[in-house]
Design a protein around this motif. Structure first.
Motif, short mmCIF file in Angstrom:
data_model
loop_
_atom_site.label_atom_id
_atom_site.label_comp_id
_atom_site.label_asym_id
_atom_site.label_seq_id
_atom_site.Cartn_x
_atom_site.Cartn_y
_atom_site.Cartn_z
N CYS A 73 0.84 -1.20 0.00
CA CYS A 73 0.00 0.00 0.00
C CYS A 73 0.87 1.25 0.00
O CYS A 73 1.96 1.26 0.57
CB CYS A 73 -0.88 0.03 1.25
SG CYS A 73 -1.91 -1.43 1.46
N GLY A 88 -1.75 5.37 -4.27
CA GLY A 88 -2.41 4.31 -5.04
C GLY A 88 -3.17 3.29 -4.23
O GLY A 88 -3.67 2.33 -4.78
N GLU A 145 -2.45 -2.27 -3.74
CA GLU A 145 -2.50 -2.84 -5.09
C GLU A 145 -1.44 -3.93 -5.23
O GLU A 145 -0.69 -4.20 -4.30
CB GLU A 145 -2.28 -1.74 -6.13
CG GLU A 145 -3.30 -0.62 -6.11
CD GLU A 145 -4.70 -1.03 -6.56
OE1 GLU A 145 -4.86 -2.14 -7.12
OE2 GLU A 145 -5.63 -0.24 -6.38
N TRP A 187 2.09 -5.26 -6.34
CA TRP A 187 3.42 -4.69 -6.53
C TRP A 187 4.37 -5.78 -6.99
O TRP A 187 4.11 -6.97 -6.80
CB TRP A 187 3.93 -4.10 -5.21
CG TRP A 187 3.26 -2.81 -4.83
CD1 TRP A 187 1.94 -2.62 -4.53
CD2 TRP A 187 3.87 -1.54 -4.73
NE1 TRP A 187 1.69 -1.31 -4.25
CE2 TRP A 187 2.86 -0.61 -4.36
CE3 TRP A 187 5.16 -1.07 -4.91
CZ2 TRP A 187 3.12 0.74 -4.16
CZ3 TRP A 187 5.43 0.28 -4.72
CH2 TRP A 187 4.40 1.17 -4.35
N ARG A 223 4.74 -0.44 -8.16
CA ARG A 223 3.37 -0.92 -8.31
C ARG A 223 3.29 -1.67 -9.64
O ARG A 223 3.74 -1.18 -10.67
CB ARG A 223 2.37 0.22 -8.29
CG ARG A 223 0.92 -0.27 -8.35
CD ARG A 223 -0.13 0.83 -8.32
NE ARG A 223 0.08 1.77 -7.22
CZ ARG A 223 0.40 3.06 -7.41
NH1 ARG A 223 0.52 3.56 -8.61
NH2 ARG A 223 0.56 3.84 -6.38
N LYS A 230 0.21 -3.20 -10.90
CA LYS A 230 -1.07 -2.93 -11.56
C LYS A 230 -1.95 -2.17 -10.58
O LYS A 230 -2.11 -2.57 -9.44
CB LYS A 230 -1.74 -4.25 -11.94
CG LYS A 230 -3.14 -4.15 -12.49
CD LYS A 230 -3.15 -3.89 -13.96
CE LYS A 230 -4.57 -3.95 -14.52
NZ LYS A 230 -4.59 -3.70 -15.94
N ASP A 231 -2.53 -1.07 -11.04
CA ASP A 231 -3.46 -0.29 -10.24
C ASP A 231 -4.87 -0.75 -10.59
O ASP A 231 -5.48 -0.26 -11.54
CB ASP A 231 -3.28 1.21 -10.52
CG ASP A 231 -3.95 2.08 -9.48
OD1 ASP A 231 -4.56 1.54 -8.54
OD2 ASP A 231 -3.89 3.32 -9.62
N PRO A 250 -8.00 2.35 -9.82
CA PRO A 250 -7.19 3.55 -10.05
C PRO A 250 -7.45 4.66 -9.03
O PRO A 250 -8.55 4.78 -8.49
CB PRO A 250 -7.59 3.99 -11.46
CG PRO A 250 -8.07 2.75 -12.11
CD PRO A 250 -8.74 1.96 -11.02
N SER A 310 -6.56 6.75 -5.46
CA SER A 310 -6.13 6.40 -4.10
C SER A 310 -6.94 5.26 -3.50
O SER A 310 -6.65 4.79 -2.40
CB SER A 310 -6.22 7.63 -3.20
OG SER A 310 -7.57 8.09 -3.16
N SER A 347 -8.32 1.33 -3.09
CA SER A 347 -7.56 0.08 -3.02
C SER A 347 -8.24 -1.05 -3.76
O SER A 347 -9.41 -1.36 -3.49
CB SER A 347 -7.37 -0.33 -1.55
OG SER A 347 -6.56 0.59 -0.88
N ASP A 393 -12.79 -3.70 -7.91
CA ASP A 393 -12.77 -2.53 -8.76
C ASP A 393 -14.16 -1.89 -8.73
O ASP A 393 -15.10 -2.45 -8.16
CB ASP A 393 -12.31 -2.85 -10.19
CG ASP A 393 -13.27 -3.74 -10.97
OD1 ASP A 393 -14.43 -3.93 -10.55
OD2 ASP A 393 -12.87 -4.24 -12.03
#
Length: 168
Positions: free
Chosen positions: A2, A6, A9, A11, A22, A24-25, A28, A30, A32, A51
């Protein structure tokens, strides 16, 4: 991992501070994506993540950000299926891979149930229009089932004939 910009996500790291970034976000900004329950099967990483489009669902990655994607929207819309391996009180275990299948529990809105997905479905890019690998694997599986069924039918016919002869 974390960070403030972002959220939590996926890493990647080569073991050095400079080589940690990171990957992949998923959610997108801030917010999680909160990837959890990670398990490797073959060359792919399976996990649950969240998502804005589909809530918390099952995801897969082949190791590239471009091919890290949601597998399915089990609980339609923004509702979450919350896929996990097993629930024991308040603890949850990772997703489980056995015999070429990914096992997990999830809810589609009608209660938590056991789900199993064949891993070969994701070999060709599940969300692409190229279903060649999936079709070939399905044909091979179907052929094996037909052969097994034919053998069972033949054995059953022989057994019934033996019973008829014995009873006569």
């Amino acid at each position: 991992a974390c960070d403030a910009t972002g959220g939590c996500e996926l890493w990647t790291s080569d073991g050095t501070l400079g080589g940690t970034q990171r990957f992949k976000d998923i959610l997108p900004g801030s917010g999680s994506g909160n990837p959890q329950h990670l398990v490797v099967a073959g060359d792919d990483l399976y996990f649950s993540a969240c998502d804005e489009t589909a809530g918390c669902e099952l995801w897969v990655s082949d190791g590239t950000p471009a091919r890290t994607r949601r597998i399915a929207d089990i609980a339609p819309g923004t509702a979450s299926s919350n896929p996990i391996g097993e629930v024991s009180g308040s603890q949850s275990d990772p997703l489980v891979v056995v015999g070429g299948r990914l096992f997990f529990t999830a809810t589609d809105g009608s209660g938590r149930e056991l789900w199993a997905m064949p891993l070969f479905l994701f070999d060709d890019g599940f969300e692409s229009s190229d279903t060649t690998a999936t079709t070939e694997a399905a044909v091979e599986t179907t052929a094996a089932v037909v052969e097994t069924t034919a053998a069972v039918v033949e054995t059953t016919s022989i057994d019934e004939a033996a019973v008829a002869t014995t009873e006569a």
